[in-house]
Design a protein around this motif. Sequence first.
Motif, PDB file in Angstrom:
ATOM      1  N   TRP A 163       0.783  -1.253  -0.009  1.00 36.28           N
ATOM      2  CA  TRP A 163       0.061   0.072   0.149  1.00 36.28           C
ATOM      3  C   TRP A 163       1.040   1.171  -0.058  1.00 36.28           C
ATOM      4  N   LEU A 164       1.831   1.174   0.807  1.00 36.45           N
ATOM      5  CA  LEU A 164       2.838   2.408   0.790  1.00 36.45           C
ATOM      6  C   LEU A 164       3.433   2.449  -0.496  1.00 36.45           C
ATOM      7  N   LEU A 165       4.014   1.459  -1.287  1.00 43.79           N
ATOM      8  CA  LEU A 165       4.610   1.678  -2.517  1.00 43.79           C
ATOM      9  C   LEU A 165       3.639   2.283  -3.572  1.00 43.79           C
ATOM     10  N   ALA A 166       2.513   1.624  -3.360  1.00 40.42           N
ATOM     11  CA  ALA A 166       1.290   2.247  -4.334  1.00 40.42           C
ATOM     12  C   ALA A 166       0.782   3.788  -4.323  1.00 40.42           C
ATOM     13  N   THR A 167       1.070   4.068  -2.870  1.00 40.14           N
ATOM     14  CA  THR A 167       0.621   5.435  -2.739  1.00 40.14           C
ATOM     15  C   THR A 167       1.877   6.354  -2.999  1.00 40.14           C
ATOM     16  N   ALA A 168       2.826   5.949  -2.619  1.00 43.09           N
ATOM     17  CA  ALA A 168       4.052   6.960  -2.788  1.00 43.09           C
ATOM     18  C   ALA A 168       4.888   7.125  -4.157  1.00 43.09           C
ATOM     19  N   LEU A 169       4.820   6.054  -4.709  1.00 45.77           N
ATOM     20  CA  LEU A 169       5.485   6.077  -5.963  1.00 45.77           C
ATOM     21  C   LEU A 169       4.992   6.929  -7.168  1.00 45.77           C
ATOM     22  N   PRO A 170       3.639   6.947  -7.667  1.00 44.81           N
ATOM     23  CA  PRO A 170       3.239   7.770  -8.595  1.00 44.81           C
ATOM     24  C   PRO A 170       3.603   9.180  -8.475  1.00 44.81           C
ATOM     25  N   PRO A 171       3.488   9.972  -7.119  1.00 44.89           N
ATOM     26  CA  PRO A 171       4.053  11.224  -7.273  1.00 44.89           C
ATOM     27  C   PRO A 171       5.513  11.312  -7.467  1.00 44.89           C
TER      28      PRO A 171
END
Length: 238
Positions: A163-171
């Motif tokens: 969840w953390l990777l999915a949230t943080a990487l697109p920005p």
Amino acid sequence: MSTRVRHSMTSAVLVGACTVLGAGLLLAAVAVPLVGATDPSLPVTAGPSAPAVSWSTQVIPCLKDVTLPDGSRCEPAADAPSWPPGTPLPVTMTGASQWQLLGDGDLTERLLGTAPQWAALAAVGLAVLLLLPVVRTWSQARPFAPGNAARLAAAAGVLGLGWLLATALPPVAAAHRLGHVRSWSTGPSDPGLPLPTGWLVPALHPTWWPLAFVALVLVLALATRRGARLAADTEGLV
């Protein structure tokens, strides 16, 4: 057929099905950023120095002494040389102030921008593989077998990391692409104008519902740990 044999067969089938599922999800996670079937979603929003914008189907920045398509003007406005008059920003609208960057990115941007897809697949696939021993012992009516609580806790951690990777990487991918954004050009002799600093900034739009599954698995881990302790205490009294 004895009860023990039936339980063994059921356990083998469940473990085999979960193994195939987990491995398939991991393979799909690897394929997502490589095959190009999914365009990366790079979230951005108006930055602190952005001029007021007008939008219908396109996002057009306000420029001084330049009228909008409907003949009106807006404030605050940027200097006209900052951006070609009437040229929309390279974004599509996903909300009133939530936009998605357009353009083909490199492999790095595709890898980071598709994180919501591949991170979810990888996290679920790895969690399923971690829980294979738990599935085996549950199917054998041994829910409090040694190690089950730790495996459930590890699965919760993997899901939380996904969840953390999915949230943080697109920005992060959006920030990378913003450094290369230019206005539309007519050809090699017209490279276009670079996007003024601060007009667009990466946006963070977390999706919270996956954390409910993380919490559920963590609660199961705590319950399993408690049950294992009670089972050990009960055996000690016998």
